[in-house]
Design a protein around this motif. Sequence first.
Motif, PDB file in Angstrom:
ATOM      1  N   VAL A  39      38.691  35.488  40.645  1.00 21.40           N
ATOM      2  CA  VAL A  39      39.143  36.375  41.717  1.00 21.40           C
ATOM      3  C   VAL A  39      40.162  37.401  41.241  1.00 21.40           C
ATOM      4  N   LYS A  40      40.593  37.257  40.020  1.00 19.11           N
ATOM      5  CA  LYS A  40      41.604  38.184  39.488  1.00 19.11           C
ATOM      6  C   LYS A  40      41.094  39.615  39.570  1.00 19.11           C
ATOM      7  N   ASP A  41      41.959  40.504  39.972  1.00 21.66           N
ATOM      8  CA  ASP A  41      41.655  41.930  40.143  1.00 21.66           C
ATOM      9  C   ASP A  41      40.825  42.215  41.394  1.00 21.66           C
ATOM     10  N   ARG A  42      40.504  41.174  42.171  1.00 20.54           N
ATOM     11  CA  ARG A  42      39.806  41.399  43.449  1.00 20.54           C
ATOM     12  C   ARG A  42      40.621  40.904  44.640  1.00 20.54           C
ATOM     13  N   PHE A  43      41.348  39.794  44.452  1.00 26.47           N
ATOM     14  CA  PHE A  43      42.123  39.213  45.540  1.00 26.47           C
ATOM     15  C   PHE A  43      43.608  39.447  45.295  1.00 26.47           C
TER      16      PHE A  43
END
Length: 119
Positions: free
Chosen positions: A63-67
Amino acid sequence: QLQLVESGGGSAQAGGSLRLSCAASGHTFTTNCMGWFRRTREKEREEVATISPRGTTTYAPSVKDRFIISQDNAKKNLYLQMNSLRPDDTAVYYCAATRPLCAPGWYYWGRGTQVTVSS
């Protein structure tokens, strides 16, 4: 009675966004670490993101860079902004808190909110 109540779940198309909220009642989590977790039928509980009282954050690689995890200044609400959603983000999302001073172990849990992402 300490309670965490999630809201904001629902359905979204792939590529869309949702924002989850977690309201803390009965206590202000000023020295607790807070986090978001998710569970699917296939996977056991997965840690999604965490935030320390000082604002230090961690994210699962998926989820890094999205959440984005955040808190309000009063430490009564925890948020998870979910962008660029994918079908494999479909899960029940839970917020959780440690005991004070980020003691090991996630002690307080909400009941969860369903997120469904369709392709």
